[in-house]
Design an enzyme around this catalytic site. Structure first.
Site, PDB file in Angstrom:
ATOM      1  N   LYS A   7       0.856  -1.183   0.000  1.00  0.00           N
ATOM      2  CA  LYS A   7       0.000   0.000   0.000  1.00  0.00           C
ATOM      3  C   LYS A   7       0.889   1.230   0.000  1.00  0.00           C
ATOM      4  CE  LYS A   7      -2.470   3.544   1.565  1.00  0.00           C
ATOM      5  NZ  LYS A   7      -2.064   4.774   2.287  1.00  0.00           N
ATOM      6  N   GLY A  10      -0.672   8.299  -1.207  1.00  0.00           N
ATOM      7  CA  GLY A  10      -0.699   9.190  -2.357  1.00  0.00           C
ATOM      8  C   GLY A  10       0.334  10.301  -2.286  1.00  0.00           C
ATOM      9  N   GLY A  45      -4.640  11.199  -1.093  1.00  0.00           N
ATOM     10  CA  GLY A  45      -5.321  12.225  -0.298  1.00  0.00           C
ATOM     11  C   GLY A  45      -4.903  13.646  -0.613  1.00  0.00           C
ATOM     12  N   ASP A 161      -5.917   2.079   3.158  1.00  0.00           N
ATOM     13  CA  ASP A 161      -5.339   1.091   4.079  1.00  0.00           C
ATOM     14  C   ASP A 161      -6.271  -0.101   4.235  1.00  0.00           C
ATOM     15  OD1 ASP A 161      -3.150   2.742   4.499  1.00  0.00           O
ATOM     16  OD2 ASP A 161      -3.980   3.644   6.307  1.00  0.00           O
ATOM     17  N   LYS A 216      -4.523   3.540  10.238  1.00  0.00           N
ATOM     18  CA  LYS A 216      -3.542   2.636   9.651  1.00  0.00           C
ATOM     19  C   LYS A 216      -3.181   1.502  10.608  1.00  0.00           C
ATOM     20  CE  LYS A 216      -0.421   4.750   7.332  1.00  0.00           C
ATOM     21  NZ  LYS A 216      -1.007   4.581   5.989  1.00  0.00           N
TER      22      LYS A 216
END
Length: 257
Positions: A7, A10, A45, A161, A216
């Site tokens: 993951k 951004g 984000g 996440d 997270k």
């Protein structure tokens, strides 16, 4: 074949050559570790914030989750499933990978509304068969945005996440969260090498872990419990950390079930 779900926050797009460095590390691992394959799940984000601000919308969050009214969804979807996904795919191609951009529906996940008060914020449920195993067999690298589609045809903004955890569970994969910090930090801003459920609960109660990191860490713990193995949080600012983790060297924070 061992699958790793990576993951990527951004924010990696805001740092010059950061995505390139990370994808180059993945390309090197594929060459050297021929029994490893990778799925990338991403957010975006910062880009969403920029687009919403330019469109005159205010951004609000609740416990680290972006409140997503229907009128904001065209911008959120365009930023995440469009621009961020293709920018990352472009960097992946440049690094020597063969990416395929998808959203959560193609990855075999159906989105449902999490809470009415959050608008179009979604959570994942198992849906139709995923195309990810087929893409991996073809030597492609899935690049999955965190935009979900519901059985009702509605578009949903799923926390990336949580999306990564759902995909890792579906593929029985190892899971690494590559964020903008090298590890979860304690009250003295020192890295924590390992966190258990009790330790996490204490740090959240004490206000040490808050906001997006709280989401997270909670998601990591949930994933670790379902996968029955450790989940890692490390930094995309150091691509060598990814190489180390895949090779079994402990860096960053390990969340244990």
């Amino acid at each position: 074949m061992q699958t790793w779900v990576i993951k990527v926050g951004g924010a990696v797009l805001n740092t010059e050559d950061a995505a390139m460095g990370l994808f180059t590390a993945i390309a090197e691992l594929i060459k050297v570790q021929i029994d490893k394959q990778f799925v990338v799940v991403h957010g975006g984000g910062a880009l969403v914030d920029k687009w919403l601000s330019e469109a005159g919308f205010a951004t609000a969050k609740h416990q680290g989750l972006r409140i997503s009214p229907k009128e904001q969804m065209p911008y959120i979807v365009g930023a995440l499933a469009g621009t961020a996904n293709k920018q990352l795919s472009g960097q992946a191609i440049k690094a020597g990978l063969k990416p395929v951009g998808t959203c959560l529906y193609e990855a075999g996940l159906i989105a449902t509304q999490k809470l009415k008060a959050l608008g179009q914020v979604g959570e994942c449920e198992q849906g139709e068969a995923s195309i990810l195993p087929t893409l991996l067999e073809l030597g492609r690298t899935p690049m999955v945005s965190s935009i979900g589609i519901g059985a009702d045809g509605q578009l949903y903004n799923v926390n990336a996440d949580e999306a990564a955890a759902a995909i890792a569970e579906q593929l029985n994969a190892e899971l690494i969260y590559m964020t903008d910090v090298e590890a979860v930090l304690d009250a003295n801003k020192q890295p924590l090498h390992q966190l258990s459920e009790q330790h996490i609960a204490t740090l959240i109660e004490e206000g040490v872990i808050v906001g997006g990191m709280e989401v997270k860490v909670k998601t990591s713990l949930h994933a670790a419990q379902h996968l029955r193995r450790g989940v890692y949080i490390s930094s995309w600012q150091k691509p060598e950390n990814l190489i180390a983790l895949v090779q079994g060297i402990h860096v960053g924070t390990k969340i244990t079930p």
